[in-house]
Design a protein around this motif. Structure first.
Motif, PDB file in Angstrom:
ATOM      1  N   ILE A  30       0.827  -1.209   0.000  1.00  0.00           N
ATOM      2  CA  ILE A  30       0.000   0.000   0.000  1.00  0.00           C
ATOM      3  C   ILE A  30       0.860   1.257   0.000  1.00  0.00           C
ATOM      4  O   ILE A  30       1.847   1.347   0.756  1.00  0.00           O
ATOM      5  N   TYR A  32       0.264   5.246   0.729  1.00  0.00           N
ATOM      6  CA  TYR A  32      -0.756   6.145   1.274  1.00  0.00           C
ATOM      7  C   TYR A  32      -0.066   7.423   1.697  1.00  0.00           C
ATOM      8  O   TYR A  32       0.729   7.413   2.639  1.00  0.00           O
ATOM      9  N   LEU A  42       1.740  -5.426   6.321  1.00  0.00           N
ATOM     10  CA  LEU A  42       0.311  -5.704   6.163  1.00  0.00           C
ATOM     11  C   LEU A  42      -0.070  -6.975   6.923  1.00  0.00           C
ATOM     12  O   LEU A  42      -1.051  -6.999   7.670  1.00  0.00           O
ATOM     13  N   ASP A  70     -10.616   6.109   2.478  1.00  0.00           N
ATOM     14  CA  ASP A  70      -9.610   5.139   2.041  1.00  0.00           C
ATOM     15  C   ASP A  70      -8.302   5.360   2.800  1.00  0.00           C
ATOM     16  O   ASP A  70      -7.750   6.471   2.781  1.00  0.00           O
ATOM     17  N   PRO A  72      -4.859   2.795   4.961  1.00  0.00           N
ATOM     18  CA  PRO A  72      -4.392   1.434   5.247  1.00  0.00           C
ATOM     19  C   PRO A  72      -5.194   0.743   6.347  1.00  0.00           C
ATOM     20  O   PRO A  72      -5.414  -0.466   6.291  1.00  0.00           O
ATOM     21  N   VAL A  75      -7.887  -1.553   5.318  1.00  0.00           N
ATOM     22  CA  VAL A  75      -7.454  -2.876   4.857  1.00  0.00           C
ATOM     23  C   VAL A  75      -7.131  -3.776   6.051  1.00  0.00           C
ATOM     24  O   VAL A  75      -7.506  -4.959   6.082  1.00  0.00           O
ATOM     25  N   ARG A 212       0.624  -1.166 -10.280  1.00  0.00           N
ATOM     26  CA  ARG A 212       0.188  -0.270  -9.224  1.00  0.00           C
ATOM     27  C   ARG A 212      -1.199   0.206  -9.574  1.00  0.00           C
ATOM     28  O   ARG A 212      -1.378   0.769 -10.662  1.00  0.00           O
ATOM     29  N   MET A 229      -8.108  -2.819  -3.650  1.00  0.00           N
ATOM     30  CA  MET A 229      -7.719  -3.682  -2.533  1.00  0.00           C
ATOM     31  C   MET A 229      -7.513  -5.131  -2.944  1.00  0.00           C
ATOM     32  O   MET A 229      -6.399  -5.611  -3.000  1.00  0.00           O
ATOM     33  N   SER A 238       0.732  -3.463  -5.979  1.00  0.00           N
ATOM     34  CA  SER A 238       0.623  -2.374  -4.995  1.00  0.00           C
ATOM     35  C   SER A 238      -0.615  -1.541  -5.274  1.00  0.00           C
ATOM     36  O   SER A 238      -1.004  -1.363  -6.423  1.00  0.00           O
ATOM     37  N   THR A 239      -1.182  -0.990  -4.212  1.00  0.00           N
ATOM     38  CA  THR A 239      -2.325  -0.098  -4.379  1.00  0.00           C
ATOM     39  C   THR A 239      -1.999   1.283  -3.825  1.00  0.00           C
ATOM     40  O   THR A 239      -1.310   1.409  -2.818  1.00  0.00           O
ATOM     41  N   LEU A 241      -3.685   4.396  -2.143  1.00  0.00           N
ATOM     42  CA  LEU A 241      -4.934   4.804  -1.488  1.00  0.00           C
ATOM     43  C   LEU A 241      -4.936   6.314  -1.293  1.00  0.00           C
ATOM     44  O   LEU A 241      -3.961   6.896  -0.818  1.00  0.00           O
TER      45      LEU A 241
END
Ligand code: 3UK
Length: 521
Positions: A30, A32, A42, A70, A72, A75, A212, A229, A238-239, A241
């Motif tokens: 993630i 952020y 995570l 949104d 971390p 999640v 990504r 997610m 990877s995201t 947010l």
């Protein structure tokens, strides 16, 4: 991740723990703001969240409302809950205060986890409610009667034994808000997320660990939940947010700064970016593929986006009930204006009112079937029985399928206009109007002509430098009539500053049907 998943299956183990076994602890999960969360981080934080929930007395099948922008922590809480067999229920954090009481009543959560700005709202709801969920605030100091989620995470152990869940156990709910009636808690099972990864995200988007993702749709929507997610986490990608509301500036700054490869958006946001003059200053070269869903993507937007970025937008239709996209365009084979073809693993049928499939080329209601379809709606038996029939799901959308198997959206069954006994698709008329240089956005709805019959009526947002006038109305009428059968031409035009939309960017045509205001005629 494999399909079919085993009988004993816990989605948190597949989406989070598996990456430890596959040696991905140091890869980025993630992004952020300035924070980077690795897969190792995570894993540990999901464990802590699950352990915390368990230590607070939350048991399997009990609901936890997640009302967060949104971030971390969303999640951690989502998968932490699933890992202990509890049921996360994400809600839009931007609703009006009065809207939340219903969800507390309907979902009967054992706990609520909310952002700082919602503490007071929930305090009042809980005070007035017979259900007294545990109250957790995501970050910072907890007021009297509340617990601080992030503070407590540091105080519990980072290991966690998963609940021994079945693949058909409830995993999470998503609230689906139709155009009318109360939102419906849509019950999704442990096996639904892997189905969407393995049938849509992998084969159609070809999502890879190096990708990504960035989604304009937030995590509490079924669309955003996959995009930002469980698609990236499903494959070790990877995201990015982003808690902010997606204005064109936020979108382009994020793309330039965080360099996503996959961009997921809704037509309204594509349109807003394309209308923003400053867009040429931004570097969008990281993108390899774009996706649109939520409502039909007008052909014009597809071409404008492609001309600017060189990248295709894959339009696809999904729903909360189906969890994600089940009819989609494919890279290199896009039919602009269409929703594409059926995603392998799903089946689709276009049926008439009596439930019989219609011939190719004819309009009917779209039904679909596939293993990500929800188990039903919580505490809504009648609606469940009308929507989930056998293993089929009624989408409520009107579609035409062409000879080559492409599906063309013609409108919601409740938005269709029957004028002079003939069906008029609001989308078809809107797509013509939007081609006119003066028109930024428009919506077409049925309107009573005074004789008890309905005719199309257009609500139009003009370019700011163009004044509304009687002659412009005549010009727009002429423009439509040159391109469509004359019974499809709106009888009335109303110029408005904006169109009513849901927070997902869907035009609320039912609200326009009730409206009579606007500037001009
Ligand atoms: C409409 C579309 C035309 C259609 C969603 C992708 O939008 C999503 O879920 P919702 O439950 O709404 C579902 C309804 O929205 N729709 C969605 N996509 C399209 N109409 N073209 C499209 N491409 O009326 C559908 O029944 O909010 C979208 C993935 C997951 C989703 N939940």
């Amino acid at each position: 991740m494999k399909w079919p998943v085993p009988e004993r299956y816990n989605a948190a183990c597949d989406f989070v723990d598996r990456h430890m076994e596959e040696g991905r602890a140091h890869e980025v999960a993630i992004l952020y703001r300035d924070e980077v969360v690795t897969y190792g981080d995570l894993y540990e934080r999901v464990n802590r969240a699950g352990r915390l929930f368990r230590e607070l007395g939350i048991e399997m099948e009990q609901r936890i409302l997640l009302v967060l922008p949104d971030c971390p922590e969303f999640v951690y809480a989502f998968f932490g809950a699933i890992k202990i067999g509890a049921v996360p229920v994400p809600l839009n954090p931007r609703l009006r205060p009065d809207d939340y009481a219903y969800f507390v009543y309907d979902a009967r959560p054992k706990a609520v986890l909310v952002g700082r700005e919602l503490v007071e709202v929930f305090e009042n709801i809980v005070a007035a409610s017979r259900f007294k969920p545990l109250r957790l605030v995501v970050k910072g100091e907890a007021p009297q009667g509340w617990l601080s989620f992030t503070d407590l995470l540091h105080q519990v152990d980072g290991t966690l034994e998963p609940a021994d869940t079945h693949k058909d156990d409830v995993a999470f709910w998503l609230y689906s808000s139709g155009s009318t009636g109360a939102p419906k808690g849509t019950i999704h099972l442990q096996h639904d997320m892997p189905f969407c990864v393995l049938h849509y995200a992998k084969p159609i988007l070809n999502i890879q660990p190096g990708d990504r993702t960035y989604s304009v749709a937030k995590l509490h929507f079924a669309y955003g939940l996959g995009n930002a997610m469980y698609f990236p986490l499903g494959v070790g990608a990877s995201t990015i947010l982003v808690p902010e509301h997606p204005t064109p500036q936020v979108i382009l700054e994020t793309i330039q700064r965080d360099r996503p490869t996959l961009f997921f958006s809704v037509p309204t946001a594509y349109n807003a970016v394309l209308r923003w003059e400053e867009r040429f200053r931004y570097d969008v070269s990281s993108l390899r593929l774009c996706v649109s869903a939520g409502e039909a993507l007008p052909e014009k937007l597809y071409h404008e986006w492609k001309a600017w970025t060189g990248i295709e937008i894959l339009d696809g239709i999904g729903s909360t009930e189906a969890l994600h996209i089940f009819i989609s365009n494919r890279p290199g084979q896009v039919r602009p204006g269409s929703s594409g073809t059926v995603v392998p693993g799903y089946e689709a049928e276009i049926r008439d009112e009596s439930g019989r499939p219609v011939p190719t080329g004819e309009v009917g209601v779209l039904w679909i079937k596939g293993d990500s379809v929800a188990a039903g709606y919580w505490n809504k038996q009648e609606k469940t029985q009308r929507t989930f029939v056998g293993s089929w799901l009624c989408t409520g959308d009107m579609y035409v399928r062409d000879e080559e198997g492409y599906y063309w959206y013609v409108g919601r069954s409740d938005d269709m206009i029957k004028a002079g006994g003939i069906w008029v698709s609001p989308i078809e008329v809107e797509n013509v109007l939007i081609e006119h240089p003066a028109v930024v956005e428009c919506a077409v709805v049925a309107h009573d002509d005074g004789d008890g019959l309905v005719k199309p009526k257009a609500f139009v947002v003009l370019r700011p430098d163009i004044p509304s006038s009687e002659s412009l109305v005549e010009e727009l009428k002429r423009f439509v009539k040159e391109r469509l059968a004359s019974y499809k031409c709106p009888r009335w035009f109303v110029f408005v500053d904006e169109l009513p939309k849901t927070s997902t960017g869907k035009i609320q045509r039912f609200r326009l049907r009730q409206t009579q205001e606007g500037r001009g005629a």
